[in-house]
Motif scaffolding. Sequence first.
Motif, PDB file in Angstrom:
ATOM      1  N   PHE A  65       1.228  -1.446   0.037  1.00 16.39           N
ATOM      2  CA  PHE A  65       0.026   0.009   0.484  1.00 16.39           C
ATOM      3  C   PHE A  65       1.147   1.031   0.028  1.00 16.39           C
ATOM      4  CE2 PHE A  65       0.313  -1.701   4.253  1.00 16.39           C
ATOM      5  CZ  PHE A  65       0.810  -0.523   5.125  1.00 16.39           C
ATOM      6  N   THR A  66       0.291   2.167  -0.636  1.00 16.91           N
ATOM      7  CA  THR A  66       0.987   3.191  -0.099  1.00 16.91           C
ATOM      8  C   THR A  66       0.289   4.037   0.809  1.00 16.91           C
ATOM      9  OG1 THR A  66      -0.819   4.256  -2.138  1.00 16.91           O
ATOM     10  CG2 THR A  66       1.479   2.833  -2.902  1.00 16.91           C
ATOM     11  N   TYR A  67       1.467   5.681   0.737  1.00 13.34           N
ATOM     12  CA  TYR A  67       1.423   6.630   1.809  1.00 13.34           C
ATOM     13  C   TYR A  67       1.144   7.578   1.132  1.00 13.34           C
ATOM     14  CZ  TYR A  67       5.959   6.601   3.501  1.00 13.34           C
ATOM     15  OH  TYR A  67       7.284   6.214   4.030  1.00 13.34           O
ATOM     16  N   GLY A  68       0.713   9.195   1.091  1.00 14.43           N
ATOM     17  CA  GLY A  68       1.696  10.195   0.651  1.00 14.43           C
ATOM     18  C   GLY A  68       0.230  11.548   1.371  1.00 14.43           C
ATOM     19  N   SER A  69       1.703  12.533   0.941  1.00 18.44           N
ATOM     20  CA  SER A  69       0.654  14.138   1.556  1.00 18.44           C
ATOM     21  C   SER A  69      -0.355  15.172   0.584  1.00 18.44           C
ATOM     22  CB  SER A  69       1.305  14.692   1.289  1.00 18.44           C
ATOM     23  OG  SER A  69       2.725  14.832   2.553  1.00 18.44           O
ATOM     24  N   GLY A  70      -0.621  14.332  -0.180  1.00 14.00           N
ATOM     25  CA  GLY A  70      -1.845  14.387  -1.436  1.00 14.00           C
ATOM     26  C   GLY A  70      -2.166  15.625  -2.217  1.00 14.00           C
ATOM     27  N   THR A  71      -0.448  15.577  -2.359  1.00 18.69           N
ATOM     28  CA  THR A  71      -0.490  16.859  -3.245  1.00 18.69           C
ATOM     29  C   THR A  71       0.320  16.940  -4.190  1.00 18.69           C
ATOM     30  OG1 THR A  71       1.710  17.669  -1.744  1.00 18.69           O
ATOM     31  CG2 THR A  71      -0.707  18.409  -1.231  1.00 18.69           C
ATOM     32  N   ASP A  72       0.655  15.903  -4.816  1.00 14.87           N
ATOM     33  CA  ASP A  72       1.501  15.471  -6.419  1.00 14.87           C
ATOM     34  C   ASP A  72       0.976  15.308  -7.528  1.00 14.87           C
ATOM     35  OD1 ASP A  72       3.048  13.939  -8.037  1.00 14.87           O
ATOM     36  OD2 ASP A  72       4.205  12.687  -6.396  1.00 14.87           O
ATOM     37  N   LYS A  73       1.238  15.791  -7.718  1.00 21.60           N
ATOM     38  CA  LYS A  73       0.179  16.277  -9.428  1.00 21.60           C
ATOM     39  C   LYS A  73       0.786  15.328 -10.573  1.00 21.60           C
ATOM     40  CE  LYS A  73       0.316  20.218 -11.517  1.00 21.60           C
ATOM     41  NZ  LYS A  73       1.068  21.324 -12.245  1.00 21.60           N
ATOM     42  N   ARG A  74       1.519  14.615 -10.066  1.00 20.89           N
ATOM     43  CA  ARG A  74       2.315  13.052 -11.450  1.00 20.89           C
ATOM     44  C   ARG A  74       1.835  11.874 -10.988  1.00 20.89           C
ATOM     45  NH1 ARG A  74       3.343  17.054 -15.374  1.00 20.89           N
ATOM     46  NH2 ARG A  74       3.630  18.533 -14.054  1.00 20.89           N
ATOM     47  N   ARG A  75       1.798  11.505  -9.738  1.00 26.17           N
ATOM     48  CA  ARG A  75       0.999  10.006  -9.264  1.00 26.17           C
ATOM     49  C   ARG A  75       0.248  10.033  -8.449  1.00 26.17           C
ATOM     50  NH1 ARG A  75       7.033   9.617  -7.218  1.00 26.17           N
ATOM     51  NH2 ARG A  75       6.593  11.733  -6.861  1.00 26.17           N
ATOM     52  N   PRO A  76      -0.841  10.079  -8.963  1.00 21.97           N
ATOM     53  CA  PRO A  76      -2.531   9.642  -7.943  1.00 21.97           C
ATOM     54  C   PRO A  76      -2.145   8.571  -6.650  1.00 21.97           C
ATOM     55  CG  PRO A  76      -3.048   8.231 -10.055  1.00 21.97           C
ATOM     56  CD  PRO A  76      -1.458   9.371 -10.079  1.00 21.97           C
ATOM     57  N   HIS A  77      -1.042   7.382  -7.227  1.00 17.18           N
ATOM     58  CA  HIS A  77      -0.749   7.131  -5.866  1.00 17.18           C
ATOM     59  C   HIS A  77      -0.037   7.228  -4.776  1.00 17.18           C
ATOM     60  CE1 HIS A  77       2.448   5.870  -8.439  1.00 17.18           C
ATOM     61  NE2 HIS A  77       3.107   5.806  -6.977  1.00 17.18           N
ATOM     62  N   PHE A  78      -0.573   8.641  -4.908  1.00 15.64           N
ATOM     63  CA  PHE A  78       0.437   9.705  -3.545  1.00 15.64           C
ATOM     64  C   PHE A  78       0.131  10.798  -3.697  1.00 15.64           C
ATOM     65  CE2 PHE A  78       5.214   8.039  -4.438  1.00 15.64           C
ATOM     66  CZ  PHE A  78       4.951   6.808  -3.788  1.00 15.64           C
ATOM     67  N   ALA A  79      -1.473  10.865  -4.065  1.00 20.49           N
ATOM     68  CA  ALA A  79      -2.276  11.708  -3.741  1.00 20.49           C
ATOM     69  C   ALA A  79      -3.661  11.504  -3.409  1.00 20.49           C
ATOM     70  CB  ALA A  79      -2.504  12.452  -5.164  1.00 20.49           C
ATOM     71  N   ASP A  80      -3.630  11.627  -4.270  1.00 17.34           N
ATOM     72  CA  ASP A  80      -5.732  10.888  -4.304  1.00 17.34           C
ATOM     73  C   ASP A  80      -6.673   8.774  -3.857  1.00 17.34           C
ATOM     74  OD1 ASP A  80      -5.386  11.031  -6.954  1.00 17.34           O
ATOM     75  OD2 ASP A  80      -7.787  11.131  -7.279  1.00 17.34           O
ATOM     76  N   GLU A  81      -4.813   8.465  -4.294  1.00 19.89           N
ATOM     77  CA  GLU A  81      -5.714   7.166  -4.262  1.00 19.89           C
ATOM     78  C   GLU A  81      -4.159   6.528  -3.040  1.00 19.89           C
ATOM     79  OE1 GLU A  81      -4.459   5.604  -7.751  1.00 19.89           O
ATOM     80  OE2 GLU A  81      -6.366   6.847  -9.783  1.00 19.89           O
ATOM     81  N   ALA A  82      -3.960   7.338  -2.648  1.00 21.64           N
ATOM     82  CA  ALA A  82      -3.148   7.033  -1.219  1.00 21.64           C
ATOM     83  C   ALA A  82      -4.235   5.843  -0.160  1.00 21.64           C
ATOM     84  CB  ALA A  82      -2.217   8.077  -0.534  1.00 21.64           C
ATOM     85  N   ASP A  83      -3.817   5.149   0.574  1.00 18.69           N
ATOM     86  CA  ASP A  83      -4.231   4.683   1.614  1.00 18.69           C
ATOM     87  C   ASP A  83      -4.641   5.072   2.390  1.00 18.69           C
ATOM     88  OD1 ASP A  83      -4.643   2.248   0.139  1.00 18.69           O
ATOM     89  OD2 ASP A  83      -2.894   2.505  -0.390  1.00 18.69           O
TER      90      ASP A  83
END
Length: 747
Positions: free
Chosen positions: A216-234
């Motif tokens: 799974f992934t985690y992220g701060s939700g601001t990455d424009k290039r990779r959704p799995h670190f943005a709105d698709e992050a777990d």
Amino acid sequence: MMEPNKKVDLPIEIKKKKSAIQRMKKHVHSAWNSVEESSRKAWKGAAAGAFFMLILFTAFFGIGLETGLGPVIDFLIVFIPGLFAALLSPYILYPFIVLVKKMNNRFLAVVLSSAILLIVLLTQVRAAYQILPLSYGVIGTGILAGGAIGYWWKSKRTKFSSLLALMLGLVCYTGFALWLWSPGMEKYPAAAVETEPKSFNVEDPSKKGRYDFRTFTYGSGTDKRRPHFADEADYETDPVNASFITGGWNKYRTWFWGFDRTELPLNGTVWMPEGPGKFPLVLMVHGNHVMEDFSDEGYAYLGELLASRGYIAVSLDENFLNTSSWSGSLNNEISTRAWLMLKHLNQFEKFNEAEGSELFNRVDMKNIALLGHSRGGQAAAVAAEFNELDRYPNNGMVSFRFDYKIKSVISIAPTDYFTLGDKPVQLKDVNYLLLHGSYDSDVSEYSGDRQYDGLTFSKDGDWFKSSLYIHGANHGQFNTSWGDNDTSIPMNLFINKKPLLEGEEQRQIAKTYISGFLDATLKGKEEYKPMFQDYSHALDWLPETIYINRYRDARFQVINDFENDYDLTTGYSEGVTFKASRLKYWSEGVLKSRENDDRGNHGVYLKWDDSYSDPGKYQMEFSEEYFKKAAITEDDVFTFSAASMGSMKEASDFTIRLITESGETSEISLGKSLKLAPALHIQQSKTLFYQKARYGDSHEPVLQTFRIPFEKFDLPIEKVSTIEFVFDKTPKGHIYLDEIGVLDGNQ
């Protein structure tokens, strides 16, 4: 139909444009005539002025020579040859200038502009002195091939000479294209080192373990290039403000990523074992690469293996700190990479304490390892240091409050240029593993060796450090995203890839050593330690190539590490003196890199040949009861490190001999355990001139640690008075010797 010679009136607008162009041409022609007239009047004086300046500075050099022969002799030694050179050189150059003047002006303009622009292009990735010969070669090939085809085009195309020129041009272009496309050549095939695998009754650490795992992934939700670190992050994480540590961030980088340095995201991909229990945590971070080609994805092979063997493995995203061809590079990015690793540990501490999270109470925060590749390898070491500090060394107004239980650091082909407070980064009391390839065409020097040497241990600890130098491994194939491209296009076209290991082979080595190292240091599986002391224990799991490894632990007793003074007869320990006999050369000195940089490590250089009837020796003489006072027993291990110098083309052997006070002797051939690997000569580039300018010497000394248990000598160790290195197996040799000492055999 228009009548012949009839004058046609042009529109007024066209007449005005034509008259303006004519006036412009007239002005340009007039200006050029003025320049020509001025040059005709001034050239003799200008030439005399240039000649005068040359003679003046020749005289200055003569006055400042100071040979000790007297000022008149000093002056004449420089001035007379300089004067003759100044008088003769115009006559030597004159025919070439005449030839150039006869050449077509358009040809000269195109060739010069092409050469200049190619040099400008290539200097975007390499220094000018490194690429100048390369640029000349490329343009020269184009001139030869294009000139031959142009001759065919303008001549009678059926003539034999024209067809021959056409063939020459096509062969040049085709040959150059094939050369660029080719993988290169095996210029320096290394002699094989015949090493038998040692018995090692443990499980292959590169094999998939017993745990199922999920990703799974985690992220701060601001990455424009990779959704799995943005709105698709777990899991969503809070960004961090790195403005105190990061410089050079510009608006173009902000536009590309969607955030700036005040809101750097904490993004990561997690491979987590399923099942009950706490699992050790391993953070992995990539190095510098073009930021648009995401690097964090290249360690999935490690993440999957480690998770199956009971580790929480995380690949950190720090691509936004990487270089870009259009938005430049950052200042102080090694510090930023390191600091971000610790902020990720902050985040895992929160995950571990958050009820409802699948990581709740699953992370063993007392067993942490940091793994980094390239600049990430140096960042991992810096992070381990930051973890121990209260203040940021480069700005004491910034406080650090980390203090995590980082037990191990793994550096894959690390850089070693970054300093803290203008001092080198030196680790202390942590387990350390270094991996590096001989055909690394990015970090082409074995710079991680300095990181290895700088690591020190407290005597009461249980830490160890080990390195593995892998012949045929490159920089990029430790990361599946980077592959065999150790640099970017176009410079990658000139890299010699023929001698490389296959990518899967290189990653098999990484999996074996990284997994085994983590088992030994985070899970306490002491049975894996021998593979770090002697690589031959792991040979059944590794692809066939040449390996060189070093080892040292906290219980190492130094006899001599050659860092104390410049007296050849003394060492680190009192009660030991050193002698040599029948050698061609004996000198202490610093170890040098392939680019002649100081590697920060001192040892002794020994050279011998067969010019004497008896073999050469290097001897250590011990005072009475030295071994008894040092509490050294037959259970302990005599150890030293050695490296072949450039002339050593074959694996070599010599004898270790112990002599007691009463004259009893016992000896062992080094080759019975492990031969000294030959000097590994490397050709990283397809071109010799680029090889020398970019990469330096073909050879770089690499130290191998040897371990010989005292029990094998069958002598009472407390009675030993002399240990000799007897160079009786290889007729000629030149080696570098270091780290002579004793390891605790009860480990």
